[in-house]
Motif scaffolding. Structure first.
Motif, PDB file in Angstrom:
ATOM      1  N   SER A   1      40.734  30.204  42.778  1.00 46.74           N
ATOM      2  CA  SER A   1      40.506  30.264  41.337  1.00 46.74           C
ATOM      3  C   SER A   1      39.402  29.296  40.923  1.00 46.74           C
ATOM      4  O   SER A   1      38.557  29.600  40.085  1.00 46.74           O
ATOM      5  CB  SER A   1      41.809  29.946  40.594  1.00 46.74           C
ATOM      6  OG  SER A   1      41.625  29.999  39.209  1.00 46.74           O
ATOM      7  N   TRP A   2      39.402  28.110  41.525  1.00 49.82           N
ATOM      8  CA  TRP A   2      38.391  27.089  41.200  1.00 49.82           C
ATOM      9  C   TRP A   2      37.015  27.507  41.713  1.00 49.82           C
ATOM     10  O   TRP A   2      36.007  27.351  41.031  1.00 49.82           O
ATOM     11  CB  TRP A   2      38.808  25.759  41.813  1.00 49.82           C
ATOM     12  CG  TRP A   2      37.866  24.633  41.513  1.00 49.82           C
ATOM     13  CD1 TRP A   2      37.783  23.905  40.368  1.00 49.82           C
ATOM     14  CD2 TRP A   2      36.859  24.112  42.395  1.00 49.82           C
ATOM     15  NE1 TRP A   2      36.798  22.955  40.475  1.00 49.82           N
ATOM     16  CE2 TRP A   2      36.214  23.057  41.696  1.00 49.82           C
ATOM     17  CE3 TRP A   2      36.451  24.423  43.692  1.00 49.82           C
ATOM     18  CZ2 TRP A   2      35.178  22.318  42.273  1.00 49.82           C
ATOM     19  CZ3 TRP A   2      35.427  23.686  44.262  1.00 49.82           C
ATOM     20  CH2 TRP A   2      34.802  22.650  43.548  1.00 49.82           C
ATOM     21  N   LEU A   3      36.979  28.064  42.925  1.00 48.25           N
ATOM     22  CA  LEU A   3      35.701  28.442  43.521  1.00 48.25           C
ATOM     23  C   LEU A   3      35.122  29.707  42.915  1.00 48.25           C
ATOM     24  O   LEU A   3      33.903  29.911  42.931  1.00 48.25           O
ATOM     25  CB  LEU A   3      35.871  28.646  45.034  1.00 48.25           C
ATOM     26  CG  LEU A   3      36.122  27.389  45.876  1.00 48.25           C
ATOM     27  CD1 LEU A   3      36.481  27.786  47.305  1.00 48.25           C
ATOM     28  CD2 LEU A   3      34.895  26.493  45.859  1.00 48.25           C
ATOM     29  N   GLY A   4      35.991  30.569  42.384  1.00 50.74           N
ATOM     30  CA  GLY A   4      35.534  31.856  41.897  1.00 50.74           C
ATOM     31  C   GLY A   4      34.481  31.758  40.819  1.00 50.74           C
ATOM     32  O   GLY A   4      33.450  32.441  40.873  1.00 50.74           O
ATOM     33  N   GLY A   5      34.718  30.915  39.808  1.00 49.03           N
ATOM     34  CA  GLY A   5      33.759  30.760  38.723  1.00 49.03           C
ATOM     35  C   GLY A   5      32.428  30.233  39.208  1.00 49.03           C
ATOM     36  O   GLY A   5      31.358  30.683  38.760  1.00 49.03           O
ATOM     37  N   ARG A   6      32.477  29.297  40.140  1.00 48.12           N
ATOM     38  CA  ARG A   6      31.237  28.720  40.665  1.00 48.12           C
ATOM     39  C   ARG A   6      30.479  29.737  41.511  1.00 48.12           C
ATOM     40  O   ARG A   6      29.239  29.782  41.486  1.00 48.12           O
ATOM     41  CB  ARG A   6      31.572  27.462  41.474  1.00 48.12           C
ATOM     42  CG  ARG A   6      31.985  26.306  40.561  1.00 48.12           C
ATOM     43  CD  ARG A   6      32.893  25.303  41.239  1.00 48.12           C
ATOM     44  NE  ARG A   6      33.267  24.280  40.259  1.00 48.12           N
ATOM     45  CZ  ARG A   6      34.204  24.443  39.330  1.00 48.12           C
ATOM     46  NH1 ARG A   6      34.834  25.591  39.231  1.00 48.12           N
ATOM     47  NH2 ARG A   6      34.492  23.461  38.487  1.00 48.12           N
ATOM     48  N   ALA A   7      31.217  30.572  42.238  1.00 46.69           N
ATOM     49  CA  ALA A   7      30.561  31.605  43.040  1.00 46.69           C
ATOM     50  C   ALA A   7      29.877  32.636  42.144  1.00 46.69           C
ATOM     51  O   ALA A   7      28.752  33.065  42.417  1.00 46.69           O
ATOM     52  CB  ALA A   7      31.586  32.284  43.943  1.00 46.69           C
ATOM     53  N   VAL A   8      30.534  33.013  41.045  1.00 45.22           N
ATOM     54  CA  VAL A   8      29.937  33.976  40.122  1.00 45.22           C
ATOM     55  C   VAL A   8      28.699  33.385  39.460  1.00 45.22           C
ATOM     56  O   VAL A   8      27.692  34.065  39.256  1.00 45.22           O
ATOM     57  CB  VAL A   8      30.967  34.426  39.065  1.00 45.22           C
ATOM     58  CG1 VAL A   8      30.303  35.260  37.976  1.00 45.22           C
ATOM     59  CG2 VAL A   8      32.081  35.224  39.717  1.00 45.22           C
ATOM     60  N   ASP A   9      28.758  32.096  39.114  1.00 47.15           N
ATOM     61  CA  ASP A   9      27.605  31.421  38.518  1.00 47.15           C
ATOM     62  C   ASP A   9      26.376  31.544  39.415  1.00 47.15           C
ATOM     63  O   ASP A   9      25.263  31.802  38.962  1.00 47.15           O
ATOM     64  CB  ASP A   9      27.914  29.935  38.306  1.00 47.15           C
ATOM     65  CG  ASP A   9      28.783  29.696  37.094  1.00 47.15           C
ATOM     66  OD1 ASP A   9      28.921  30.613  36.270  1.00 47.15           O
ATOM     67  OD2 ASP A   9      29.327  28.584  36.970  1.00 47.15           O
ATOM     68  N   ARG A  10      26.593  31.351  40.703  1.00 48.28           N
ATOM     69  CA  ARG A  10      25.468  31.305  41.637  1.00 48.28           C
ATOM     70  C   ARG A  10      25.037  32.685  42.116  1.00 48.28           C
ATOM     71  O   ARG A  10      23.857  32.935  42.326  1.00 48.28           O
ATOM     72  CB  ARG A  10      25.850  30.452  42.866  1.00 48.28           C
ATOM     73  CG  ARG A  10      26.015  28.967  42.555  1.00 48.28           C
ATOM     74  CD  ARG A  10      26.475  28.214  43.800  1.00 48.28           C
ATOM     75  NE  ARG A  10      26.571  26.782  43.568  1.00 48.28           N
ATOM     76  CZ  ARG A  10      25.579  25.922  43.719  1.00 48.28           C
ATOM     77  NH1 ARG A  10      24.395  26.370  44.117  1.00 48.28           N
ATOM     78  NH2 ARG A  10      25.739  24.633  43.491  1.00 48.28           N
ATOM     79  N   LEU A  11      26.003  33.574  42.317  1.00 43.91           N
ATOM     80  CA  LEU A  11      25.708  34.825  43.001  1.00 43.91           C
ATOM     81  C   LEU A  11      25.811  36.064  42.124  1.00 43.91           C
ATOM     82  O   LEU A  11      25.250  37.112  42.471  1.00 43.91           O
ATOM     83  CB  LEU A  11      26.665  34.992  44.194  1.00 43.91           C
ATOM     84  CG  LEU A  11      26.676  33.848  45.220  1.00 43.91           C
ATOM     85  CD1 LEU A  11      27.785  34.065  46.239  1.00 43.91           C
ATOM     86  CD2 LEU A  11      25.325  33.736  45.902  1.00 43.91           C
ATOM     87  N   GLY A  12      26.528  35.969  41.013  1.00 45.96           N
ATOM     88  CA  GLY A  12      26.766  37.141  40.174  1.00 45.96           C
ATOM     89  C   GLY A  12      28.049  37.850  40.581  1.00 45.96           C
ATOM     90  O   GLY A  12      28.493  37.776  41.731  1.00 45.96           O
TER      91      GLY A  12
END
Length: 411
Positions: free
Chosen positions: A264-275
């Motif tokens: 859950s924590w990593l998901g937002g950061r992954a979307v920020d960087r990768l879409g």
């Protein structure tokens, strides 16, 4: 303000524990009530389906209630229903109490999210909502393994644990949530003076006429169907590794919970960087591999723990991307779209109970996870067909943790 947010989060912690802990106690429920494990798994189906159907209905019926009344009513119904579950004399009665518990949860959780935004200044609303939703996330890491361990000798003790959590939240809310602010012009709210009409049920469902919304909701449904076909019957899938030992199963559930929080924590950061599109495709591919490997990983404890980390980590990363994608379709109406996303999620969980039961019956305890591998491939195909490369919209602050800050999201 902070203690009241934590009280709201305690309520969602109780709801999250109740909805997810069944995976750890299905075997004991089945033995006690003299039904098969697939039949016991229908408790999850009944709860999730009832939640998905009742959430928009109850939101419409209670739209003119003061939020404090809705919160107390929802948590009271939820707590009483779990007490009845703990006392259930037979399988049919237990299923009926799961419908009642879902009704309480469906009234409480969205109301708690909305109430959280009224307890803080506008610039802190995202954090407030994250705190409340955090109760459900923490439930995967603490509530589920605790409930599994408590119910190692009697599943009814697990239900009493949920009752205690619900009663604590209800008491705290009754004592400390007096004077809850109301949104400007909230109709029928205590202290409100506005005359705006509450949205009708048909208006809440109108966005489903948009093909983009139905595509996003369909993707959410399929992914959560995929994930929960295995999760609901995880104790069965890893039984060769645990040997039926409650302590070992608790360790697996604890690893699953920690990985869920991390995802859950990593998901937002992954979307920020990768879409969102890239995250959905890569996370979905990881799920295919995890499910396909489970028939072998589930034979040993190291393998079971490897799965318990890999699948929830990928699954929760995907879950965040799904919410981002839905919110990006119409940022001005993101809260409404996210409520539809939540209903699609619970419909997926509901369908997983039946699909998992059928798969378990046809393929057997070792090979049924292959059903999820095939479903994950289908979900990947749906993502590829309903999203596009490039482009996106900025998601504004909304009443959901997955869309609480501006993000660039691929639709």
């Amino acid at each position: 303000m902070r203690p009241r947010l934590l009280l709201l989060a305690l309520g969602t912690f109780a709801v999250g524990t109740d909805s997810m802990v069944m995976a750890g106690i299905l075997g004991r429920v089945a033995r006690d009530l003299d039904v098969g494990v697939p039949a016991a798994g229908q408790m999850v189906t009944v709860f999730a389906l009832s939640y998905a159907v009742l959430a928009p209905v109850l939101a419409t019926l209670s739209a003119r209630w003061p939020r404090r009344r809705a919160l107390l009513a929802g948590m009271a119904v939820f707590t009483v229903a779990n007490a009845l579950s703990a006392l259930a004399p037979d399988y049919a009665f237990l299923l009926a109490t799961r419908v009642l518990a879902a009704a309480g949860a469906a009234l409480y959780t969205p109301t708690a999210t909305a109430a959280a935004t009224l307890l803080v200044p506008p610039e802190r609303r995202g954090s407030a909502v994250a705190t409340v939703y955090g109760g459900m996330t923490v439930a995967t890491a603490l509530g589920v393994p605790l409930g599994t361990y408590v119910g190692r000798s009697d599943w009814r003790l697990t239900m009493w644990l949920v009752v205690v959590l619900g009663a604590l939240a209800l008491t705290g809310l009754a004592l400390l949530l007096r004077g809850l602010p109301t949104s400007t012009g909230a109709p029928g709210a205590a202290g409100g003076s506005g005359t705006a009409r509450a949205p009708r049920l048909g208006e809440r469902l109108r966005p489903l006429r948009d093909a983009r919304v139905t595509g996003a909701a369909g993707t959410t449904f399929l992914f959560f169907l995929t994930i929960n076909v295995v999760y609901i019957y995880l104790a069965t899938a890893v039984r060769p590794a645990t040997g039926g030992d409650a302590g070992r199963l608790t360790l697996v559930m604890f690893a699953t919970g920690l990985a869920s929080v991390a995802g859950s924590w990593l998901g937002g950061r992954a979307v920020d960087r990768l879409g969102a599109r890239t995250v959905l495709l890569s996370g979905g591919a990881a799920l295919v591999l995890a499910f396909a490997a489970l028939p072998w990983l589930g034979r040993t404890m190291p393998g079971a723990l490897t799965y318990a980390v890999a699948a929830p980590l990928a699954g929760w990363i995907v879950a965040v991307a799904l919410a981002h994608r839905m919110a990006s379709l119409d940022p001005a109406n993101a809260p409404l779209l996210l409520s539809l996303n939540s209903s699609a999620l619970y419909l997926g969980v509901a369908a997983a109970g039946g699909a998992g039961s059928l798969s378990l019956t046809v393929l057997g305890a070792r090979w049924f996870p292959l059903t999820s591998a095939l479903l994950a491939l289908a979900a990947l195909g749906l993502v590829a067909a309903t999203t596009r490369r490039g482009g996106g919209t900025a998601v504004v602050d909304t009443a959901a943790p997955a869309a609480r800050t501006p993000h660039k999201v691929t639709r």
